[in-house]
Design an enzyme around this catalytic site. Sequence first.
Site, PDB file in Angstrom:
ATOM      1  N   HIS A   5       0.839  -1.191   0.000  1.00  0.00           N
ATOM      2  CA  HIS A   5       0.000   0.000   0.000  1.00  0.00           C
ATOM      3  C   HIS A   5       0.878   1.246   0.000  1.00  0.00           C
ATOM      4  O   HIS A   5       2.035   1.203   0.394  1.00  0.00           O
ATOM      5  CB  HIS A   5      -0.965   0.011   1.189  1.00  0.00           C
ATOM      6  CG  HIS A   5      -0.313  -0.045   2.528  1.00  0.00           C
ATOM      7  ND1 HIS A   5       0.253  -1.206   3.040  1.00  0.00           N
ATOM      8  CD2 HIS A   5      -0.118   0.910   3.470  1.00  0.00           C
ATOM      9  CE1 HIS A   5       0.743  -0.956   4.237  1.00  0.00           C
ATOM     10  NE2 HIS A   5       0.551   0.315   4.523  1.00  0.00           N
TER      11      HIS A   5
ATOM     12  N   HIS B  53       0.956   5.349   1.179  1.00  0.00           N
ATOM     13  CA  HIS B  53       0.356   6.382   2.019  1.00  0.00           C
ATOM     14  C   HIS B  53       0.341   7.698   1.248  1.00  0.00           C
ATOM     15  O   HIS B  53       1.355   8.093   0.667  1.00  0.00           O
ATOM     16  CB  HIS B  53       1.174   6.581   3.298  1.00  0.00           C
ATOM     17  CG  HIS B  53       1.135   5.418   4.221  1.00  0.00           C
ATOM     18  ND1 HIS B  53       0.278   5.350   5.286  1.00  0.00           N
ATOM     19  CD2 HIS B  53       1.845   4.271   4.234  1.00  0.00           C
ATOM     20  CE1 HIS B  53       0.465   4.217   5.927  1.00  0.00           C
ATOM     21  NE2 HIS B  53       1.418   3.533   5.306  1.00  0.00           N
TER      22      HIS B  53
END
Length: 137
Positions: A101, A103
């Site tokens: 992922h 940010h």
Amino acid sequence: MRDANCIFCKIVAGEIPSRTLFEDEDFKVMLDVGPASKGHALIVPKEHYANIYELPDELAGKAMRLAKRMATHMTNVLNCDGFNILQNNGEVAGQTVFHYHMHLIPRYKGSDEMILWNANHFSDEQMDALAEQLSVK
């Protein structure tokens, strides 16, 4: 591909609710539940890849294009003063959820939450050797 024990896989599957900002066939973008700043969001691929090393090149390119699109949109909407795009790989690097992922962290003047590190110092010889060792041939 999905990992039954992965919280992000459960969110993508709709088993856990999220505050979704954007979604397409490859990614979900959602607000982070433990934000570093107002608007902190995550780009999460819908397929499970533990880290950048497992992420296919084509999807990595799509993730960066989506990060640019979201950062531009979020900057315009939130009127933030700067932006961090951050991605961690491995526990020692700060990764806590082992599903790739990114940010998206809006930054605001006067805010004291920052990503900082202590700069290391290496000799010219060490830097030359490191550059040689890391050069892509």
